[in-house]
Design an enzyme around this catalytic site. Structure first.
Site, PDB file in Angstrom:
ATOM      1  N   TRP A 119       0.808  -1.223   0.000  1.00  0.00           N
ATOM      2  CA  TRP A 119       0.000   0.000   0.000  1.00  0.00           C
ATOM      3  C   TRP A 119       0.845   1.278   0.000  1.00  0.00           C
ATOM      4  O   TRP A 119       0.312   2.371  -0.175  1.00  0.00           O
ATOM      5  CB  TRP A 119      -0.918   0.041   1.233  1.00  0.00           C
ATOM      6  CG  TRP A 119      -0.174  -0.271   2.514  1.00  0.00           C
ATOM      7  CD1 TRP A 119      -0.124  -1.493   3.134  1.00  0.00           C
ATOM      8  CD2 TRP A 119       0.633   0.607   3.288  1.00  0.00           C
ATOM      9  NE1 TRP A 119       0.681  -1.421   4.244  1.00  0.00           N
ATOM     10  CE2 TRP A 119       1.163  -0.151   4.374  1.00  0.00           C
ATOM     11  CE3 TRP A 119       0.974   1.958   3.196  1.00  0.00           C
ATOM     12  CZ2 TRP A 119       2.011   0.406   5.329  1.00  0.00           C
ATOM     13  CZ3 TRP A 119       1.823   2.506   4.147  1.00  0.00           C
ATOM     14  CH2 TRP A 119       2.326   1.730   5.194  1.00  0.00           C
TER      15      TRP A 119
ATOM     16  N   LYS B  10      -3.114  -7.824  -8.123  1.00  0.00           N
ATOM     17  CA  LYS B  10      -3.932  -7.531  -6.942  1.00  0.00           C
ATOM     18  C   LYS B  10      -3.313  -6.359  -6.198  1.00  0.00           C
ATOM     19  O   LYS B  10      -2.255  -6.489  -5.568  1.00  0.00           O
ATOM     20  CB  LYS B  10      -3.942  -8.754  -6.010  1.00  0.00           C
ATOM     21  CG  LYS B  10      -4.847  -8.564  -4.802  1.00  0.00           C
ATOM     22  CD  LYS B  10      -4.613  -9.616  -3.748  1.00  0.00           C
ATOM     23  CE  LYS B  10      -3.772  -9.117  -2.602  1.00  0.00           C
ATOM     24  NZ  LYS B  10      -4.262  -7.897  -1.951  1.00  0.00           N
ATOM     25  N   PRO B  11      -3.957  -5.199  -6.217  1.00  0.00           N
ATOM     26  CA  PRO B  11      -3.439  -4.085  -5.407  1.00  0.00           C
ATOM     27  C   PRO B  11      -3.671  -4.406  -3.927  1.00  0.00           C
ATOM     28  O   PRO B  11      -4.408  -5.337  -3.594  1.00  0.00           O
ATOM     29  CB  PRO B  11      -4.311  -2.900  -5.828  1.00  0.00           C
ATOM     30  CG  PRO B  11      -5.102  -3.339  -7.020  1.00  0.00           C
ATOM     31  CD  PRO B  11      -5.176  -4.831  -6.955  1.00  0.00           C
TER      32      PRO B  11
ATOM     33  N   GLY C 126       5.892  -6.526  -0.528  1.00  0.00           N
ATOM     34  CA  GLY C 126       5.202  -6.497   0.758  1.00  0.00           C
ATOM     35  C   GLY C 126       6.127  -6.909   1.876  1.00  0.00           C
ATOM     36  O   GLY C 126       7.354  -6.808   1.759  1.00  0.00           O
TER      37      GLY C 126
ATOM     38  N   GLU D  18      11.873  -3.942  11.523  1.00  0.00           N
ATOM     39  CA  GLU D  18      11.490  -2.798  10.691  1.00  0.00           C
ATOM     40  C   GLU D  18      10.429  -1.964  11.423  1.00  0.00           C
ATOM     41  O   GLU D  18       9.386  -2.477  11.802  1.00  0.00           O
ATOM     42  CB  GLU D  18      10.936  -3.316   9.356  1.00  0.00           C
ATOM     43  CG  GLU D  18      10.685  -2.231   8.336  1.00  0.00           C
ATOM     44  CD  GLU D  18      10.083  -2.789   7.028  1.00  0.00           C
ATOM     45  OE1 GLU D  18       9.254  -3.716   7.089  1.00  0.00           O
ATOM     46  OE2 GLU D  18      10.448  -2.271   5.955  1.00  0.00           O
TER      47      GLU D  18
HETATM   48  P1  NAD Z   1       1.842  -7.146   3.361  1.00  0.00           P
HETATM   49  O1  NAD Z   1       2.789  -8.273   3.350  1.00  0.00           O
HETATM   50  O2  NAD Z   1       0.893  -7.029   4.471  1.00  0.00           O
HETATM   51  O3  NAD Z   1       0.946  -7.174   2.024  1.00  0.00           O
HETATM   52  C1  NAD Z   1       1.510  -7.193   0.748  1.00  0.00           C
HETATM   53  C2  NAD Z   1       0.531  -7.818  -0.225  1.00  0.00           C
HETATM   54  O4  NAD Z   1       0.453  -9.222   0.005  1.00  0.00           O
HETATM   55  C3  NAD Z   1      -0.897  -7.296  -0.091  1.00  0.00           C
HETATM   56  O5  NAD Z   1      -1.452  -7.079  -1.366  1.00  0.00           O
HETATM   57  C4  NAD Z   1      -1.600  -8.413   0.648  1.00  0.00           C
HETATM   58  O6  NAD Z   1      -2.979  -8.468   0.425  1.00  0.00           O
HETATM   59  C5  NAD Z   1      -0.913  -9.636   0.072  1.00  0.00           C
HETATM   60  N1  NAD Z   1      -0.988 -10.842   0.889  1.00  0.00           N
HETATM   61  C6  NAD Z   1      -1.091 -10.936   2.238  1.00  0.00           C
HETATM   62  N2  NAD Z   1      -1.075 -12.229   2.608  1.00  0.00           N
HETATM   63  C7  NAD Z   1      -0.969 -12.965   1.481  1.00  0.00           C
HETATM   64  C8  NAD Z   1      -0.880 -14.362   1.213  1.00  0.00           C
HETATM   65  N3  NAD Z   1      -0.900 -15.262   2.186  1.00  0.00           N
HETATM   66  N4  NAD Z   1      -0.750 -14.760  -0.060  1.00  0.00           N
HETATM   67  C9  NAD Z   1      -0.695 -13.864  -1.072  1.00  0.00           C
HETATM   68  N5  NAD Z   1      -0.778 -12.531  -0.879  1.00  0.00           N
HETATM   69  C10 NAD Z   1      -0.895 -12.082   0.374  1.00  0.00           C
HETATM   70  O7  NAD Z   1       2.744  -5.858   3.220  1.00  0.00           O
HETATM   71  P2  NAD Z   1       2.326  -4.318   3.297  1.00  0.00           P
HETATM   72  O8  NAD Z   1       1.953  -3.974   4.694  1.00  0.00           O
HETATM   73  O9  NAD Z   1       1.394  -4.010   2.196  1.00  0.00           O
HETATM   74  O10 NAD Z   1       3.684  -3.604   2.923  1.00  0.00           O
HETATM   75  C11 NAD Z   1       4.634  -3.162   3.816  1.00  0.00           C
HETATM   76  C12 NAD Z   1       5.896  -3.956   3.630  1.00  0.00           C
HETATM   77  O11 NAD Z   1       6.276  -3.922   2.260  1.00  0.00           O
HETATM   78  C13 NAD Z   1       7.062  -3.398   4.397  1.00  0.00           C
HETATM   79  O12 NAD Z   1       7.762  -4.441   5.019  1.00  0.00           O
HETATM   80  C14 NAD Z   1       7.932  -2.754   3.315  1.00  0.00           C
HETATM   81  O13 NAD Z   1       9.283  -2.665   3.636  1.00  0.00           O
HETATM   82  C15 NAD Z   1       7.664  -3.653   2.167  1.00  0.00           C
HETATM   83  N6  NAD Z   1       7.944  -2.994   0.890  1.00  0.00           N
HETATM   84  C16 NAD Z   1       9.008  -3.434   0.176  1.00  0.00           C
HETATM   85  C17 NAD Z   1       9.345  -2.811  -1.011  1.00  0.00           C
HETATM   86  C18 NAD Z   1      10.526  -3.281  -1.805  1.00  0.00           C
HETATM   87  O14 NAD Z   1      10.633  -2.904  -2.976  1.00  0.00           O
HETATM   88  N7  NAD Z   1      11.429  -4.083  -1.253  1.00  0.00           N
HETATM   89  C19 NAD Z   1       8.576  -1.734  -1.474  1.00  0.00           C
HETATM   90  C20 NAD Z   1       7.478  -1.324  -0.722  1.00  0.00           C
HETATM   91  C21 NAD Z   1       7.164  -1.968   0.464  1.00  0.00           C
END
Ligand code: NAD
Length: 485
Positions: free
Chosen positions: A155, A179-180, A232, A389
């Site tokens: 997000w 999937k956003p 994520g 983090e």
């Molecule tokens: P998150 O892991 O909660 O969610 C990421 C995505 O995964 C969402 O779309 C979510 O719906 C999906 N998801 C959740 N569980 C799943 C499952 N079991 N199977 C498949 N999809 C699933 O992460 P977040 O809170 O959206 O993002 C924050 C994190 O992202 C932070 O740790 C940040 O550092 C990282 N991030 C990394 C980068 C990079 O380029 N390395 C860039 C931006 C954010």
């Protein structure tokens, strides 16, 4: 569901049409700054994923056979529309996830830059011809698309992460189901309408909104999806990797970070302080490349603390849509509470709270999830806040005795995405390649990737990497052809 009612109710985008989700249920998207309901977004399901993958599969043959120029033209058209609607898209980003408008504008520019890079490079997906082992034989190593790509995003950069996956996937001739994030899907949905206007053929780009369980997991497990590209958290990335094992699909994971920010005694202190604050408080600290640990040489530690404190105290926290706002709210109450708990624990373990350390209250602050820009000093390497983090507006200052001490503490970390170094000593800079174990290092500057770079984390920060020519390689596979007349 049609385009006409999309401003309040967004459907799924499957096979070139806006359609109702099979369960016909919606989730409210609320502004984290005001609590206002912005829109209702469809809750997709396994059945919807199935339809989207089928559509992407059916569209693959025609799309992958288009010439590189034809694919580039569509991507250029998409980029032009993003730029035409930049202000509107920036307002949507700010509203749905809370980053200040000026940062949201930068994000739209970066998203357009990713499309430009992908368009420029459709003709550069080159293979090789190597000598054969039989008389007259030529061995062709050809780069071909995978087929259907599954995209899953976070997000914190709702538009840039969308184009970061869509642009290279389509440039290489793949089709995609994306999937956003469920908290902030609006910019991606609006961009999808622009993709439609740009002439991306039906089925080439499909968007299924919903949560990880109902949409993410079925997408990862679907045998028709050949590559998953996800951004994520590390915890989710590990689950995705495990779930992808059954169908042996490729995974690209861009995960969490814990960037060290090293400031040596010979650095330009004003420049370093400016960059350290930017790298920590941009997007309320919710950036994977954020300055999560600031290591400062003991000779300049006190002076540097004063400099950053002044800058932190001058940050204007408020409604992200106000053009003068420097920092908006956290994305959710859960995220705010997580950050606050980490700060309280650090204080209980001996860190000194210089400023902030609390949820902001009164006036506009009561409507949203605003956390005060926070500075903790006397931070030691054994504290929990140094290991995990934070992903919030909390700067940690740790005193180091010399460059080796800084490198040792910086590397003592399960993440390996970004790092920052401020020094004017060339000898120290020369050691970075061998001694600093991070995929992306910023020397004497704040963060911010370039579309032609390579955004890649080591260790728990991910697998694969994105952007630039190396990032594009993820979206092709190699076919070897032993050519004989
Ligand atoms: P998150 O892991 O909660 O969610 C990421 C995505 O995964 C969402 O779309 C979510 O719906 C999906 N998801 C959740 N569980 C799943 C499952 N079991 N199977 C498949 N999809 C699933 O992460 P977040 O809170 O959206 O993002 C924050 C994190 O992202 C932070 O740790 C940040 O550092 C990282 N991030 C990394 C980068 C990079 O380029 N390395 C860039 C931006 C954010």
């Amino acid at each position: 569901m049609t385009n006409t009612d999309h401003k309040t109710h967004y459907g799924l985008f499957i096979n070139g049409k806006w359609t109702k989700a099979s369960g016909d249920k919606f989730t409210e998207i609320k502004s984290p700054a005001t609590g206002n309901v912005l829109a209702q977004v469809s809750n997709g399901s396994k059945k919807d994923v199935e339809q989207a993958v089928n559509a992407a599969n059916a569209a693959f043959s025609a799309w992958s056979r288009k010439t590189a120029e034809e694919r580039a033209d569509v991507l250029y058209a998409f980029k032009a529309l993003l730029e035409r609607d930049a202000d509107r898209l920036a307002r949507i980003i700010s509203s749905e996830m809370g980053k200040p408008l000026k940062e949201a504008k930068v994000e739209v520019g970066f998203a357009a830059g990713l499309l430009r890079f992908a368009a420029e490079n459709t003709r550069r997906l080159e293979g090789d011809i190597v000598p054969g082992s039989r008389p007259g034989e030529k061995i062709l190593l050809e780069k071909i698309p995978h087929g259907v790509v599954g995209g899953i995003s976070a997000w914190n950069f709702p538009l840039a992460l969308f184009t970061r996956k869509v642009a290279p996937a389509l440039a290489a001739g793949n089709t995609i189901v994306i999937k956003p994030h469920e908290l902030a899907p609006l910019a991606a949905l609006e961009a999808t309408q622009l993709a439609e206007e740009a002439g991306i053929p039906a089925g080439v780009l499909n968007v299924v909104t919903g949560d990880g369980k109902d949409v993410g997991t079925p997408l990862v497990e679907h045998p028709g999806v050949k590559l998953i590209t996800m951004t994520g958290s590390t915890a989710t990335g590990k689950k995705i990797m495990a779930a992808a094992a059954n169908t042996l699909k490729e995974v690209r994971l861009e995960l969490g970070g814990k960037a060290p920010f090293i400031v040596m005694e010979d650095a330009d202190l004003e420049k370093a302080a400016e960059a350290a604050v930017l790298a920590r408080f941009t997007n309320a600290g919710q950036v994977c490349t954020s300055n999560e640990r600031t290591y400062v040489h003991s000779a300049i530690y006190d002076k540097f603390s004063v400099l950053v404190r002044k800058k932190i105290d001058s940050l204007k926290v408020g409604n992200p849509l106000d053009p003068s706002t420097d920092m908006g709210p956290k994305v959710s109450l859960l995220e705010l509470e997580k950050v606050h708990a980490m700060v309280e624990k650090a204080i209980s373990q001996g860190a000194k709270l210089e400023t902030g350390g609390q949820r902001l209250k009164g006036g506009v602050y009561d409507q949203g999830f605003f956390y005060a820009p926070t500075l903790l000093t006397d931070v030691r390497e054994d504290m929990d806040i140094v290991k995990d983090e934070v992903f919030g507006p909390v700067m940690l200052l740790t005193k180091v005795s010399d460059y080796d001490d800084a490198l040792r503490q910086a590397n003592d970390c399960r993440y390996g995405l970004s790092a920052y170094v401020f020094t004017n000593d060339l000898k120290r800079i020369m050691r970075i390649s061998s001694d600093l174990h991070f995929g992306e290092v910023y020397v004497n500057r704040e963060g911010g990737e370039a579309p032609q770079g390579f955004h890649h984390g080591y260790k728990d920060s991910g697998l694969g990497g994105e952007d630039g020519k190396y990032g594009l390689e993820a979206y092709v596979q190699t076919k070897t052809i032993y050519l004989n007349a």
